[in-house]
Design a protein around this motif. Structure first.
Motif, PDB file in Angstrom:
ATOM      1  N   GLU A 142     -47.673 -79.708  30.071  1.00  0.00           N
ATOM      2  CA  GLU A 142     -47.119 -78.646  29.221  1.00  0.00           C
ATOM      3  C   GLU A 142     -46.072 -77.842  29.995  1.00  0.00           C
ATOM      4  OE1 GLU A 142     -50.260 -75.892  28.267  1.00  0.00           O
ATOM      5  OE2 GLU A 142     -48.894 -74.445  27.327  1.00  0.00           O
ATOM      6  N   ASN A 143     -44.898 -77.588  29.370  1.00  0.00           N
ATOM      7  CA  ASN A 143     -43.904 -76.726  30.011  1.00  0.00           C
ATOM      8  C   ASN A 143     -44.369 -75.278  29.958  1.00  0.00           C
ATOM      9  OD1 ASN A 143     -41.505 -78.292  30.836  1.00  0.00           O
ATOM     10  ND2 ASN A 143     -41.586 -78.958  28.695  1.00  0.00           N
ATOM     11  N   VAL A 144     -44.390 -74.617  31.106  1.00  0.00           N
ATOM     12  CA  VAL A 144     -44.853 -73.226  31.129  1.00  0.00           C
ATOM     13  C   VAL A 144     -43.931 -72.370  31.998  1.00  0.00           C
ATOM     14  CG1 VAL A 144     -47.292 -73.807  30.750  1.00  0.00           C
ATOM     15  CG2 VAL A 144     -46.413 -73.663  33.096  1.00  0.00           C
ATOM     16  N   LYS A 145     -43.954 -71.066  31.728  1.00  0.00           N
ATOM     17  CA  LYS A 145     -43.227 -70.084  32.539  1.00  0.00           C
ATOM     18  C   LYS A 145     -44.200 -68.974  32.922  1.00  0.00           C
ATOM     19  CE  LYS A 145     -38.605 -70.504  30.751  1.00  0.00           C
ATOM     20  NZ  LYS A 145     -37.673 -70.241  29.727  1.00  0.00           N
ATOM     21  N   PHE A 146     -44.024 -68.449  34.116  1.00  0.00           N
ATOM     22  CA  PHE A 146     -44.895 -67.335  34.503  1.00  0.00           C
ATOM     23  C   PHE A 146     -44.237 -66.476  35.591  1.00  0.00           C
ATOM     24  CE2 PHE A 146     -46.024 -70.785  37.422  1.00  0.00           C
ATOM     25  CZ  PHE A 146     -46.110 -70.146  38.646  1.00  0.00           C
ATOM     26  N   SER A 147     -44.755 -65.268  35.770  1.00  0.00           N
ATOM     27  CA  SER A 147     -44.375 -64.381  36.875  1.00  0.00           C
ATOM     28  C   SER A 147     -45.633 -64.133  37.707  1.00  0.00           C
ATOM     29  CB  SER A 147     -43.898 -63.020  36.363  1.00  0.00           C
ATOM     30  OG  SER A 147     -43.007 -63.178  35.303  1.00  0.00           O
ATOM     31  N   PHE A 148     -45.436 -63.686  38.932  1.00  0.00           N
ATOM     32  CA  PHE A 148     -46.621 -63.398  39.750  1.00  0.00           C
ATOM     33  C   PHE A 148     -46.315 -62.335  40.792  1.00  0.00           C
ATOM     34  CE2 PHE A 148     -45.689 -65.387  43.895  1.00  0.00           C
ATOM     35  CZ  PHE A 148     -44.557 -66.127  43.571  1.00  0.00           C
ATOM     36  N   ALA A 149     -47.369 -61.645  41.188  1.00  0.00           N
ATOM     37  CA  ALA A 149     -47.282 -60.677  42.282  1.00  0.00           C
ATOM     38  C   ALA A 149     -47.570 -61.428  43.584  1.00  0.00           C
ATOM     39  CB  ALA A 149     -48.320 -59.573  42.081  1.00  0.00           C
ATOM     40  N   THR A 150     -46.727 -61.255  44.570  1.00  0.00           N
ATOM     41  CA  THR A 150     -46.901 -61.920  45.860  1.00  0.00           C
ATOM     42  C   THR A 150     -48.216 -61.513  46.504  1.00  0.00           C
ATOM     43  OG1 THR A 150     -44.540 -61.711  46.136  1.00  0.00           O
ATOM     44  CG2 THR A 150     -45.792 -62.281  48.100  1.00  0.00           C
ATOM     45  N   GLY A 151     -49.069 -62.494  46.771  1.00  0.00           N
ATOM     46  CA  GLY A 151     -50.372 -62.190  47.366  1.00  0.00           C
ATOM     47  C   GLY A 151     -50.249 -61.488  48.710  1.00  0.00           C
ATOM     48  N   GLY A 152     -49.240 -61.842  49.465  1.00  0.00           N
ATOM     49  CA  GLY A 152     -49.043 -61.281  50.800  1.00  0.00           C
ATOM     50  C   GLY A 152     -48.605 -59.824  50.810  1.00  0.00           C
ATOM     51  N   ALA A 153     -48.309 -59.278  49.615  1.00  0.00           N
ATOM     52  CA  ALA A 153     -47.975 -57.856  49.529  1.00  0.00           C
ATOM     53  C   ALA A 153     -49.145 -57.074  48.954  1.00  0.00           C
ATOM     54  CB  ALA A 153     -46.737 -57.660  48.656  1.00  0.00           C
ATOM     55  N   GLY A 154     -50.157 -57.791  48.472  1.00  0.00           N
ATOM     56  CA  GLY A 154     -51.302 -57.152  47.821  1.00  0.00           C
ATOM     57  C   GLY A 154     -51.068 -57.037  46.330  1.00  0.00           C
ATOM     58  N   MET A 155     -52.167 -56.993  45.585  1.00  0.00           N
ATOM     59  CA  MET A 155     -52.062 -56.835  44.122  1.00  0.00           C
ATOM     60  C   MET A 155     -53.372 -56.275  43.596  1.00  0.00           C
ATOM     61  SD  MET A 155     -53.183 -60.299  42.508  1.00  0.00           S
ATOM     62  CE  MET A 155     -54.705 -61.031  43.102  1.00  0.00           C
ATOM     63  N   CYS A 156     -53.295 -55.624  42.426  1.00  0.00           N
ATOM     64  CA  CYS A 156     -54.500 -55.079  41.807  1.00  0.00           C
ATOM     65  C   CYS A 156     -54.599 -55.509  40.354  1.00  0.00           C
ATOM     66  CB  CYS A 156     -54.499 -53.553  41.875  1.00  0.00           C
ATOM     67  SG  CYS A 156     -54.582 -52.906  43.562  1.00  0.00           S
ATOM     68  N   ILE A 157     -55.837 -55.722  39.924  1.00  0.00           N
ATOM     69  CA  ILE A 157     -56.135 -56.186  38.570  1.00  0.00           C
ATOM     70  C   ILE A 157     -57.279 -55.329  38.017  1.00  0.00           C
ATOM     71  CG2 ILE A 157     -57.101 -58.153  37.274  1.00  0.00           C
ATOM     72  CD1 ILE A 157     -55.591 -60.006  39.248  1.00  0.00           C
ATOM     73  N   SER A 158     -57.133 -54.885  36.765  1.00  0.00           N
ATOM     74  CA  SER A 158     -58.187 -54.077  36.145  1.00  0.00           C
ATOM     75  C   SER A 158     -59.370 -54.950  35.751  1.00  0.00           C
ATOM     76  CB  SER A 158     -57.636 -53.382  34.902  1.00  0.00           C
ATOM     77  OG  SER A 158     -57.228 -54.352  33.945  1.00  0.00           O
ATOM     78  N   ARG A 159     -60.540 -54.332  35.644  1.00  0.00           N
ATOM     79  CA  ARG A 159     -61.725 -55.105  35.258  1.00  0.00           C
ATOM     80  C   ARG A 159     -61.553 -55.773  33.903  1.00  0.00           C
ATOM     81  NH1 ARG A 159     -66.617 -56.801  36.076  1.00  0.00           N
ATOM     82  NH2 ARG A 159     -66.391 -55.971  38.168  1.00  0.00           N
ATOM     83  N   SER A 160     -60.996 -55.027  32.963  1.00  0.00           N
ATOM     84  CA  SER A 160     -60.826 -55.576  31.629  1.00  0.00           C
ATOM     85  C   SER A 160     -60.020 -56.873  31.669  1.00  0.00           C
ATOM     86  CB  SER A 160     -60.122 -54.517  30.769  1.00  0.00           C
ATOM     87  OG  SER A 160     -59.617 -55.099  29.618  1.00  0.00           O
ATOM     88  N   LEU A 161     -58.944 -56.868  32.423  1.00  0.00           N
ATOM     89  CA  LEU A 161     -58.107 -58.071  32.533  1.00  0.00           C
ATOM     90  C   LEU A 161     -58.840 -59.172  33.296  1.00  0.00           C
ATOM     91  CD1 LEU A 161     -55.469 -59.602  32.154  1.00  0.00           C
ATOM     92  CD2 LEU A 161     -54.532 -58.366  34.135  1.00  0.00           C
ATOM     93  N   ALA A 162     -59.495 -58.814  34.368  1.00  0.00           N
ATOM     94  CA  ALA A 162     -60.204 -59.814  35.180  1.00  0.00           C
ATOM     95  C   ALA A 162     -61.239 -60.564  34.340  1.00  0.00           C
ATOM     96  CB  ALA A 162     -60.868 -59.147  36.385  1.00  0.00           C
ATOM     97  N   MET A 163     -61.906 -59.854  33.443  1.00  0.00           N
ATOM     98  CA  MET A 163     -62.906 -60.516  32.602  1.00  0.00           C
ATOM     99  C   MET A 163     -62.244 -61.540  31.684  1.00  0.00           C
ATOM    100  SD  MET A 163     -65.392 -59.153  33.995  1.00  0.00           S
ATOM    101  CE  MET A 163     -66.771 -59.884  33.135  1.00  0.00           C
ATOM    102  N   LYS A 164     -61.060 -61.197  31.182  1.00  0.00           N
ATOM    103  CA  LYS A 164     -60.355 -62.135  30.293  1.00  0.00           C
ATOM    104  C   LYS A 164     -59.843 -63.368  31.033  1.00  0.00           C
ATOM    105  CE  LYS A 164     -58.944 -58.660  26.956  1.00  0.00           C
ATOM    106  NZ  LYS A 164     -58.701 -57.308  27.479  1.00  0.00           N
ATOM    107  N   MET A 165     -59.694 -63.262  32.338  1.00  0.00           N
ATOM    108  CA  MET A 165     -59.207 -64.390  33.143  1.00  0.00           C
ATOM    109  C   MET A 165     -60.285 -65.442  33.378  1.00  0.00           C
ATOM    110  SD  MET A 165     -57.344 -62.012  35.981  1.00  0.00           S
ATOM    111  CE  MET A 165     -56.982 -63.323  37.163  1.00  0.00           C
ATOM    112  N   SER A 166     -61.498 -65.104  33.024  1.00  0.00           N
ATOM    113  CA  SER A 166     -62.630 -65.918  33.450  1.00  0.00           C
ATOM    114  C   SER A 166     -62.576 -67.401  33.044  1.00  0.00           C
ATOM    115  CB  SER A 166     -63.914 -65.187  33.064  1.00  0.00           C
ATOM    116  OG  SER A 166     -64.652 -65.895  32.158  1.00  0.00           O
ATOM    117  N   PRO A 167     -62.069 -67.780  31.847  1.00  0.00           N
ATOM    118  CA  PRO A 167     -62.026 -69.222  31.534  1.00  0.00           C
ATOM    119  C   PRO A 167     -61.227 -70.060  32.547  1.00  0.00           C
ATOM    120  CG  PRO A 167     -61.572 -67.915  29.573  1.00  0.00           C
ATOM    121  CD  PRO A 167     -61.611 -66.957  30.727  1.00  0.00           C
TER     122      PRO A 167
END
Ligand code: UDP
Ligand code: MN
Length: 272
Positions: A142-167
């Motif tokens: 599948e053709n996909v596009k995405f953005s990301f936060a560089t892990g080496g700079a650190g990143m934060c994710i809210s609990r609500s979002l983290a739960m939705k990432m679970s699949p």
């Protein structure tokens, strides 16, 4: 709420801080963290490594996780650790997950100031992208596009979002997602959030990896940043330009982070 640790900011107690590391860095990079910002948030912070280390385990009161992941700088081994970080956050009861590399200095007070602006019950993904454009690639076929936060700079994710990432992330499945995408762990996290879930990355200029020239941050602005980093190698180094606190020479403090820490917390034992 009563402070359970060194920094008396209520919100910090709601943050799960995971630091990715490896046995080969326990005595070097981890030592800097443990000497500096770790003691401000010792209950919130866990180190995700690839070996057991009794001395470190004692010093951190059991906060070193031997993930059982491989010890190499490969996509698989690094994603295995990130998956362990995610799983432990999900099973915690904290409101925020913040990931850092072991060459990050986290200015925990500023992290607190930043996250105060956001609601952990909303979908929040915050960090600094290393690229100005989206990545286009194939996810399986599948053709996909995405953005990301560089892990080496650190990143934060809210609990609500983290739960939705679970699949795509839970119980190690982050590795399968990363295999299908053929990109590293931080990219895979960005793919799940910005592509599968359609949640935008909130850009923050306050996160810094050694991919950027760190000496360009004005000395007096360093205290406002959420993360700093360093790269010290024989072929040339990338370190902050911190003009104050000249007590330490460059062999004691090649990263300038002890000096920076002392300027913020002058009563720390090694500062006097
Ligand atoms: N790392 C690891 N295993 C390795 C090499 C690195 O877990 O074999 C971790 C390291 O501790 C750090 C992150 O992966 O948290 C990024 O590694 P490094 O800073 O060496 O490389 P970079 O990707 O920043 O060039
Ligand atoms: Mn690095």
């Amino acid at each position: 709420a009563a402070a359970k640790h060194g920094v008396e900011d209520a919100l910090l107690q709601d943050i799960f801080i995971s630091v990715k590391t490896s046995e080969k860095f326990h005595g070097s990079r981890l030592k800097i963290i443990i000497d500096t910002w770790f003691d401000l948030v010792p209950e919130q912070t866990y180190f995700f490594s690839d070996a057991t280390d009794e001395k470190l385990q004692e010093r951190t009161k059991g906060h070193v996780i031997n993930t059982g992941c491989g010890k190499e700088h490969t996509r698989t081994d690094l994603t295995c650790k990130m998956a362990a970080e995610y799983d432990m956050f999900v099973s915690s009861s904290e409101k925020w997950w913040c990931h850092f590399d072991d060459d990050n200095y986290v200015n925990v007070k500023q992290l607190n100031v930043l996250l105060k602006e956001f609601n952990p019950e909303e979908n929040v993904y915050i960090g600094k992208p290393s690229m100005s454009r989206q990545i286009s690639t194939l996810y399986s076929d599948e053709n996909v596009k995405f953005s990301f936060a560089t892990g080496g700079a650190g990143m934060c994710i809210s609990r609500s979002l983290a739960m939705k990432m679970s699949p795509w992330c839970r119980r190690g499945s982050l590795l399968e997602t990363s295999d299908k995408l053929r990109f590293p762990d931080d990219c895979t996290i960005g793919f799940v959030i910005t592509n599968r879930l359609g949640v935008n990355l909130t850009h923050s200029p306050l996160f810094h990896s050694h991919l950027e020239p760190l000496s360009r941050i004005p000395s007096d602005d360093l205290k406002k940043q959420v993360t700093l980093s360093y790269q010290t190698s024989s072929s040339g180094s990338n370190i902050i330009n911190f003009k104050h606190w000249k007590l330490f020479n460059s062999s004691f403090d090649p990263t300038r982070l002890y000096s920076f820490h002392c300027s913020r917390y002058p009563t720390t034992h090694f500062c006097t």
